[in-house]
Scaffold this motif. Structure first.
Motif, PDB file in Angstrom:
ATOM      1  N   ILE A  98       1.636   7.520   6.264  1.00  0.00           N
ATOM      2  CA  ILE A  98       1.390   7.146   7.668  1.00  0.00           C
ATOM      3  C   ILE A  98       2.907   6.973   8.240  1.00  0.00           C
ATOM      4  CG2 ILE A  98       0.064   5.903   9.114  1.00  0.00           C
ATOM      5  CD1 ILE A  98      -1.406   7.789   7.265  1.00  0.00           C
ATOM      6  N   ALA A 129       5.360   4.713  10.349  1.00  0.00           N
ATOM      7  CA  ALA A 129       5.277   3.192  10.799  1.00  0.00           C
ATOM      8  C   ALA A 129       4.843   3.110  12.191  1.00  0.00           C
ATOM      9  CB  ALA A 129       6.593   2.714  10.741  1.00  0.00           C
ATOM     10  N   ASP A 135       1.080  -1.032  -0.047  1.00  0.00           N
ATOM     11  CA  ASP A 135       0.224  -0.017   0.217  1.00  0.00           C
ATOM     12  C   ASP A 135       1.008   1.220   0.024  1.00  0.00           C
ATOM     13  OD1 ASP A 135      -1.752   2.101   0.746  1.00  0.00           O
ATOM     14  OD2 ASP A 135      -2.297   1.237   2.622  1.00  0.00           O
ATOM     15  N   ARG A 181      -4.715  -0.637   5.254  1.00  0.00           N
ATOM     16  CA  ARG A 181      -4.599  -1.822   4.223  1.00  0.00           C
ATOM     17  C   ARG A 181      -5.478  -2.926   4.117  1.00  0.00           C
ATOM     18  NH1 ARG A 181      -4.410  -5.171   1.327  1.00  0.00           N
ATOM     19  NH2 ARG A 181      -2.678  -6.667   0.513  1.00  0.00           N
ATOM     20  N   SER A 197      -0.281   4.660   2.257  1.00  0.00           N
ATOM     21  CA  SER A 197       0.009   4.340   3.583  1.00  0.00           C
ATOM     22  C   SER A 197       1.434   4.289   4.063  1.00  0.00           C
ATOM     23  CB  SER A 197      -0.808   3.289   4.249  1.00  0.00           C
ATOM     24  OG  SER A 197      -2.320   3.464   4.141  1.00  0.00           O
ATOM     25  N   GLU A 198       2.303   3.486   3.191  1.00  0.00           N
ATOM     26  CA  GLU A 198       3.715   3.401   3.669  1.00  0.00           C
ATOM     27  C   GLU A 198       4.405   4.514   3.347  1.00  0.00           C
ATOM     28  OE1 GLU A 198       4.716   0.112   1.218  1.00  0.00           O
ATOM     29  OE2 GLU A 198       3.189  -1.452   1.914  1.00  0.00           O
ATOM     30  N   ARG A 209      -1.212   1.833   9.394  1.00  0.00           N
ATOM     31  CA  ARG A 209      -0.901   1.211   8.307  1.00  0.00           C
ATOM     32  C   ARG A 209      -1.659  -0.026   7.980  1.00  0.00           C
ATOM     33  NH1 ARG A 209       5.634   1.685   7.023  1.00  0.00           N
ATOM     34  NH2 ARG A 209       5.660   4.240   6.882  1.00  0.00           N
ATOM     35  N   SER A 210      -1.812  -0.689   9.067  1.00  0.00           N
ATOM     36  CA  SER A 210      -2.331  -2.376   8.846  1.00  0.00           C
ATOM     37  C   SER A 210      -3.834  -1.850   8.663  1.00  0.00           C
ATOM     38  CB  SER A 210      -1.946  -3.121  10.012  1.00  0.00           C
ATOM     39  OG  SER A 210      -0.596  -3.325  10.075  1.00  0.00           O
ATOM     40  N   SER A 221      -1.333  -1.022  14.437  1.00  0.00           N
ATOM     41  CA  SER A 221      -0.799  -0.278  13.533  1.00  0.00           C
ATOM     42  C   SER A 221      -1.835   0.426  12.280  1.00  0.00           C
ATOM     43  CB  SER A 221       0.119  -1.119  12.527  1.00  0.00           C
ATOM     44  OG  SER A 221       0.828  -0.342  11.352  1.00  0.00           O
TER      45      SER A 221
END
Length: 309
Positions: free
Chosen positions: A30, A32, A23, A95, A26-27, A91-92, A89
């Motif tokens: 956002i 980590a 992604d 995702r 987001s990577e 990001r997760s 997370s």
């Protein structure tokens, strides 16, 4: 039963399709270390289905996230109800968001629509069942959703039971084969555990098919009077299934003809995905210059979809 293996196959395929190389939004955007808590929220009333699919999607993205279900599959909910939560997370969570929503929205839409059909035939003894008109690759999930709505499943695949339809009979007729003889020969070769069903589209076919020893006879696209007459003619010698032109407007009258089963392709082939959303609450940094109230929590409403993109 919806197995973990079936869920895993769908979820992994969907996640690979959605982010084959990660992604990148987001990577890159956002941090980590950012954490988030999100709520799966109902925008409209319905019947829930897909809880374990939601959980599996999020845990497949990141086994470290925490997922909680607030309602069980088959439960009714109202607008504004929280159906599930996920924390971990950011990001997760982002995702897994789209895939999780796509699947649970569709499954809940099917469960909700099935409930409407089941309610329409209440007290008649007729059973509402699905068909093989499912989304390729999603049959196990969609069939589970039908059960969540109080419906029943027809054969899962071509391997499960014999269902000779109009095109099968047309091939036999083109070769000069009699229907009764062909069915008797088939029955002699079948395992005693294998169900035999035949579709007919004209009352003249009923007796030759019954003489072939069928377990279920499907009366396809029969008018109501013809359905009533067909049920009388069959007289309990086989289960009677009605199919064709079934809708919420017609299903009650069909059930009242005395048929045992009503198959409804619309439960899966044209159902509307239910309006559910994923709302993320992000803790803001305690910087007075940026945020006069350090303890404030920003509620960020993610996109809400009334249908799959």
């Amino acid at each position: 039963m919806l197995t973990p293996q079936a869920i895993d196959a769908v979820v992994r395929g969907a996640l690979a399709e959605d982010a084959p190389w990660g992604d990148i939004t987001s990577e890159l955007l956002i941090p980590a270390e950012a954490q988030a808590t999100a709520r799966l929220v109902a925008r409209e009333a319905g019947v829930f289905s897909g809880g374990q699919v939601f959980v599996a999607t999020m845990l497949t993205v990141d086994a470290a996230v925490t997922v909680g279900l607030a309602v069980a599959d088959g439960a009714r909910f109202a607008p504004g109800d929280t159906l599930a939560t996920v924390s971990g997370s950011a990001r997760s969570v982002l995702r897994g968001e789209r895939v999780a929503l796509n699947l649970v929205q569709r499954m809940s839409g099917i469960a909700t629509e099935t409930t409407r059909y089941v309610a329409e035939v209440a007290g008649t003894g007729a059973r509402i069942v699905d068909t093989r008109k499912t989304t390729p690759g999603l049959r196990a999930l969609e069939r589970h959703a039908v059960r969540c709505g109080g419906g029943h499943n027809h054969r899962f695949s071509l391997s499960d039971a014999v269902l000779a339809k109009d095109n099968h009979l047309a091939v036999l007729a083109s070769r000069g084969a009699g229907v009764t003889e062909a069915l008797l020969g088939l029955r002699a070769r079948l395992s005693h555990t294998t169900h035999l069903e035949v579709e007919v589209d004209d009352a003249s076919q009923i007796e030759p098919v019954l003489a072939g020893g069928v377990d279920t006879i499907m009366l396809d696209n029969f008018a109501l009077d013809a359905l009533r007459a067909g049920v009388v003619q069959v007289a309990g010698r086989a289960l009677v299934e009605a199919s064709g032109n079934v809708s919420l407007a017609t299903v009650r009258a069909i059930a009242e003809t005395g048929v045992d089963v009503i198959s409804v392709g619309a439960l899966t082939h044209s159902v509307r995905a239910l309006d559910l959303g994923l709302d993320i609450a992000l803790e803001l940094p305690a910087d007075p210059a940026l945020h006069p109230e350090p303890s404030a929590v920003a509620s960020v409403r993610r996109e809400s979809y009334r249908a799959l993109p």
